[in-house]
Structure formats: C-alpha cells, structure tokens
Design a protein around this motif. Sequence first.
Motif, PDB file in Angstrom:
ATOM      1  N   GLU A 205      -5.694  -3.574 -22.807  1.00  0.00           N
ATOM      2  CA  GLU A 205      -4.693  -3.783 -21.771  1.00  0.00           C
ATOM      3  C   GLU A 205      -3.379  -3.273 -22.345  1.00  0.00           C
ATOM      4  N   ALA A 206      -2.631  -2.537 -21.535  1.00  0.00           N
ATOM      5  CA  ALA A 206      -1.423  -1.869 -22.033  1.00  0.00           C
ATOM      6  C   ALA A 206      -0.206  -2.755 -21.798  1.00  0.00           C
ATOM      7  N   PHE A 239      -2.154  -2.848 -16.715  1.00  0.00           N
ATOM      8  CA  PHE A 239      -0.862  -2.440 -17.265  1.00  0.00           C
ATOM      9  C   PHE A 239       0.104  -3.604 -17.106  1.00  0.00           C
ATOM     10  N   ILE A 240       0.682  -4.062 -18.215  1.00  0.00           N
ATOM     11  CA  ILE A 240       1.535  -5.251 -18.210  1.00  0.00           C
ATOM     12  C   ILE A 240       2.954  -4.834 -18.571  1.00  0.00           C
ATOM     13  N   VAL A 384       1.873  -7.312 -13.669  1.00  0.00           N
ATOM     14  CA  VAL A 384       0.569  -6.744 -14.032  1.00  0.00           C
ATOM     15  C   VAL A 384       0.105  -5.809 -12.928  1.00  0.00           C
ATOM     16  N   THR A 385      -0.243  -4.588 -13.298  1.00  0.00           N
ATOM     17  CA  THR A 385      -0.721  -3.577 -12.357  1.00  0.00           C
ATOM     18  C   THR A 385      -2.025  -3.009 -12.872  1.00  0.00           C
ATOM     19  N   LEU A 396       2.612   1.134  -7.113  1.00  0.00           N
ATOM     20  CA  LEU A 396       3.869   0.895  -7.821  1.00  0.00           C
ATOM     21  C   LEU A 396       4.424   2.197  -8.385  1.00  0.00           C
ATOM     22  N   SER A 397       3.528   3.005  -8.972  1.00  0.00           N
ATOM     23  CA  SER A 397       3.995   4.261  -9.550  1.00  0.00           C
ATOM     24  C   SER A 397       4.533   5.197  -8.470  1.00  0.00           C
TER      25      SER A 397
END
Length: 404
Positions: A205-206, A239-240, A384-385, A396-397
């Motif tokens: 998890e990033a 992605f956090i 978180v995504t 979101l991006s």
Amino acid sequence: MQYSEILIRYGELSTKGKNRMRFIGRLRRNIEAVLEGFPQVRIYTDRDRGHVYLNGADYREVSTALAKVFGIQTYSPSYKIEKSVPALKEAVQIIMRGVYQEGMTFKVVTKRSDHSFEMDSVELNHFLGDAVFQVLPEIKAQMKGADVVLRVEIRDDAAYISHETHKGAGGLPVGISGKGMLMLSGGIDSPVAGYLSLKRGVEIEAVHFASPPYTSPGALKKAHDLTRKLTQFGGNIQFIEVPFTEIQEEIKQKVPEAYLMTLTRRFMMRITDRIREMRGALVIINGESLGQVASQTLESMQAINAVTSTPIIRPVVTMDKLEIIDLAEQIDTFDISIQPFEDCCTIFAPAQPKTNPKLKNVEQYEARLDVDGLVERALAGIVVTEITPHSKEDSLSALIENLL
C-alpha cells in the motif's frame, strides 16, 4: 488458426511443497486482477499449470499484461485442437508452414495426460515429426537448441499445440509474503523499491505525504501515476495520502535548520508505522540508498529508525543511482519520476543538512513539538484511494488534473 489459450508455467512455485496450492491460488487472483479489462477471458489453475482461456480476446494484449505478473516463469500461446490423430497432423502442418523460414530446425515434444489416447508420447513425436517432413522436406530435426519447438499436450478435453515460449516476470505472487507500507515520495527510488518488494510477493500500500500549498496537485497526480505503473505487476493498490503541512511548518519554525530533514523523516516513519498497524501490514518499505543523500547515511538511518521497532525493508539500499535508474526505465516509472514537481522531502530541504545527527539532540529538538497531537491530526486527515491498472485516471486523479 487462432490461439485459444495461454498456457502458464509456475517456475519457482514448484518448490513450495505443501503450500504450493496457496501460492497458485494467489497467482490466479493476481492474474484475474491484471486481466480485469478483458471480461471474456477465463482463468483456470491446477497444480502443474495455469490456463488463460482467451475466448476471442487479442492474445497479444493479454500476453503483454501477463509478462508483468510476478509468479509466472514462462507462458505459451496455444491452439486448441480436436483430440484425434488426423486433426493433430493437419494442425502441425499448418503451423509449421506458417512459421518456417529457410534454414530453421525443429523438434516435437509431446506430453500426454490422457493416457487412453491411441498413441503414446514417443509415437506421437515420431508421427508428427514425419508430418512436418511431408510438407517441409528441406527442414531438419534438431534435439538440442531447435529453432522451433512444437509442444503438444493431450489433455482430457482436447489437444493443445504451442510453438512460442515467452519469459515471465518470475518471482512470487504479490501478496503471498504479506503486506508492507511503501513510503512513496514521487522520486526515482521509491517506485523501484515498490517493484522489487512486489517481486518477492509483498502486497504494497502506497503512503504519500502531501503538504499543500507547498506541494502541488501535480505532485499528487504524479504519485498516483507512479502507483498505477506498479499495479501492472499484481493488481490494484491502495494509495494513502497523508496531510503533512502542519507538521512541516511546525518543524521549520521550531527546529534548527540542520535537523529539519531528520525530524521530518522521523515523523513520516511514525505516521507510516501507525498506518501499518491500522491496516494490518507487517513491514515498512522505502527507497533509501545508502549514502545517496544526507538522510541516508547510517547515522541518519539510525536516528530516524529509533521511532519504531517495525522491520524496515530497503530493497535498493546497496544500489547506486545508475542501477536504480536502469530499473526505473525498465518498469516505465522513470519519465514520471523526473517530472518537475516538488515533494515533501525537498520543499524545506536545508542547504547543509546534518549527516551524522545525534539521537539526544534529535530528541531534545523534538521535545519542542506536540508530537502526539501532530501525528493524530495527520492520521485523522488521511485519504485512501484505490488505484487500478486499467483506468487511465481514477476519479480523484482526474479531478486533480482538471485543477492544473
């Protein structure tokens, strides 16, 4: 003739003994995730092989996706043939006429799992070899190092023929070794560290630290794009995003400049460790390479690591910058990493950072800050995504890009 399936060979998984089916099950789920964009494809795995049934999907696109999945040693596009001697003879002749070029050599390798078939493996090798000579009398058979290896499998449902073998990514299926939190900055090193962790079966998890307005929406999008590149090797990644502005402003205001980087990294490590605990991960992963920058001396690492007892994996720690760049280019993250957006590690970087910080000094300066309160407020603001391999932009991006 069209390929009907892609046959997968497991490689390293063959050594896993009683745990083998657990490894194979994880590999199947990872393949399903990576091939999510091919709804007609079906995946079946057994103890010895995996099978990706194409059902009309473009085998080239599926093959390209499979090449990046860890846990696959080799794979071969295959034709499904009626399980009869005449049908096999005709198929072999058609295939060899299509691939043969002057001077090529060949051999036939048969595997028969259906032992009720009318010919055994040796008989089939000779029979199909003779069939090739009938249509290509000038071709030569060669047992070692043949240019074309016709692989024939007689299974219960049908016969399968392949003549291409592609090298897979090797390694272990992502997730089989547990979960780790990747500290993803947006530079060159951390995506490579993530890639190498994925290769050894670690689900990542990033964790990305953002300090708006000092870091831009472009920097956040860049981190999303790097994460998306890593999804090619094992599926979706969480992605956090951690809000870090307040912490960096407090450090800049209350700590001597030479110690800014050390305290900044200690806060990042604390927060990442708390997120690891919350999300059931076992280790922290980062892209530190020994001696590359001031925060990556052994003295700095010791001072930064002191905030946690959690194991910290540094896959690129002994690599020089050129080696890391080579890998970044191979996994297609380099061009994204060099986009000119500031990240949290560079916005307040001191001109002369301390390369051998003393732990007692670090703790003295840290006592000026409300460490617990700052950490808790950062944790309360995380976003978180889920980043997926197939969408060009998650929602979101896409929103961030519109703001640029």
